[in-house]
Design a protein around this motif. Sequence first.
Motif, PDB file in Angstrom:
ATOM      1  N   LYS A 179      45.933  43.364  37.340  1.00 10.09           N
ATOM      2  CA  LYS A 179      44.839  44.008  38.070  1.00 10.09           C
ATOM      3  C   LYS A 179      45.274  45.354  38.632  1.00 10.09           C
ATOM      4  CE  LYS A 179      42.656  39.596  39.157  1.00 10.09           C
ATOM      5  NZ  LYS A 179      42.336  38.592  40.191  1.00 10.09           N
ATOM      6  N   SER A 220      36.305  39.492  36.681  1.00 11.04           N
ATOM      7  CA  SER A 220      36.444  40.064  38.027  1.00 11.04           C
ATOM      8  C   SER A 220      36.219  41.574  38.052  1.00 11.04           C
ATOM      9  CB  SER A 220      37.832  39.733  38.596  1.00 11.04           C
ATOM     10  OG  SER A 220      38.861  40.231  37.754  1.00 11.04           O
ATOM     11  N   SER A 221      35.782  42.147  36.917  1.00  8.44           N
ATOM     12  CA  SER A 221      35.582  43.600  36.826  1.00  8.44           C
ATOM     13  C   SER A 221      34.697  44.186  37.923  1.00  8.44           C
ATOM     14  CB  SER A 221      35.015  43.977  35.447  1.00  8.44           C
ATOM     15  OG  SER A 221      35.964  43.740  34.443  1.00  8.44           O
ATOM     16  N   PRO A 222      33.507  43.614  38.228  1.00  7.88           N
ATOM     17  CA  PRO A 222      32.661  44.216  39.264  1.00  7.88           C
ATOM     18  C   PRO A 222      33.370  44.325  40.607  1.00  7.88           C
ATOM     19  CG  PRO A 222      31.390  42.655  37.967  1.00  7.88           C
ATOM     20  CD  PRO A 222      32.825  42.483  37.555  1.00  7.88           C
ATOM     21  N   LYS A 223      34.106  43.289  40.984  1.00  9.00           N
ATOM     22  CA  LYS A 223      34.819  43.302  42.266  1.00  9.00           C
ATOM     23  C   LYS A 223      35.968  44.305  42.257  1.00  9.00           C
ATOM     24  CE  LYS A 223      37.354  40.234  45.399  1.00  9.00           C
ATOM     25  NZ  LYS A 223      37.900  38.861  45.584  1.00  9.00           N
ATOM     26  N   LEU A 224      36.712  44.334  41.161  1.00 14.04           N
ATOM     27  CA  LEU A 224      37.899  45.193  41.086  1.00 14.04           C
ATOM     28  C   LEU A 224      37.562  46.678  40.986  1.00 14.04           C
ATOM     29  CD1 LEU A 224      40.139  43.115  38.624  1.00 14.04           C
ATOM     30  CD2 LEU A 224      40.392  43.326  41.100  1.00 14.04           C
ATOM     31  N   GLN A 261      34.697  48.192  42.353  1.00 16.44           N
ATOM     32  CA  GLN A 261      33.615  48.622  43.240  1.00 16.44           C
ATOM     33  C   GLN A 261      33.904  49.944  43.952  1.00 16.44           C
ATOM     34  OE1 GLN A 261      32.966  45.217  45.683  1.00 16.44           O
ATOM     35  NE2 GLN A 261      34.947  45.303  46.729  1.00 16.44           N
TER      36      GLN A 261
END
Length: 350
Positions: free
Chosen positions: A93, A125-129, A131
């Motif tokens: 990440k 988890s792309s949207p969270k990572l 933002q």
Amino acid sequence: MSISLSNVSQLLLRNDTLLSAKTPLFINLMADGFIEHYLSDNSNAKISCYNTNYIDHQALKKQYNNRITSSFTSEYHTELTHDLVVINFPKSKGELAFTLAMIAPFLDIDAKIFLVGEKKGGVQSSPKLTQAFLNNCQKVDAARHCLLFVGIVKAESLNKAFILNDWFEKYQLSVGGITLTIASLPGVFSQKKLDVGTALLLENLPRVMKGKVLDFGCGAGVISCFIGKKFADTELCLLDVSALAIASAKKTLALNHIPGHVFASNSLSEVSEKYQHVVSNPPFHQGTKTSYLASEEFLRGIKPHLQHNGNITIVANSFLQYLPIMQQHIGNSRSLLSKQGFSIYYADRK
């Protein structure tokens, strides 16, 4: 659709209309035929490919030569401004944040950023990572056990200067009375601390080392720096398949004031010299997947690169069947010890 295409590439091609662009940048995509399809649909596009993996970079360069711009480096640079980016989701990440920050200076104000990867690799988890970097990052497709996300880069993300030096994680370690400073970029093996296997290897190196040393799969350069500090009469050569590992190893050598030659290689593809000592904690991951191919090729092919009376010392997970390969292809090979799930193997060329 060609069966040679990876699952990731098949998902991308399902969405080819979304990927149309003038100056696309493809990050860490495999050389599996996707580019060929993209070129046929977007003949006027100026395609750039950036790979931190030397194998994929070489394959893309060989296949597409002057039809694309392909780069292999720890820090991306271009004269272009990209209107679209496709990123193969990295196993780390931290590497995703690094990649986004690195490409920011080269993006259009409304550039689309696509993130693609296998579900088990963490792409969900792309949207969270993202933002802090992207607006409205959302899933656009799912197939072949893979997911595809897209977002628009935030205007404020474009104005931040990227300084490579800020991204090195640094830590100190002490082994056998030797203290080292280690520097490592995101995604490089053992980024924040000394791993168990390498620690075991350092405790079981030959008692005397001098002459040329090859560190295969050097990572952040821990093994070579230890050898360079302990044995003054050594000449260090370090190789890795990763551009980020190469930059990390160079930084680690510099921080410890140890000379060494660091270079990229696909297993032994760029190795031409003979060495008195070969040392390795061989890698067995290719992206998010487990792969033993490069390490097995290394063990099968290393003998011609050992000097007479030269030796090789490696550490590996005990379940890996490396000793029979060494006995067959190098000769005088044995297990020195097994501990904490790892084994140390040693061979010499008589």
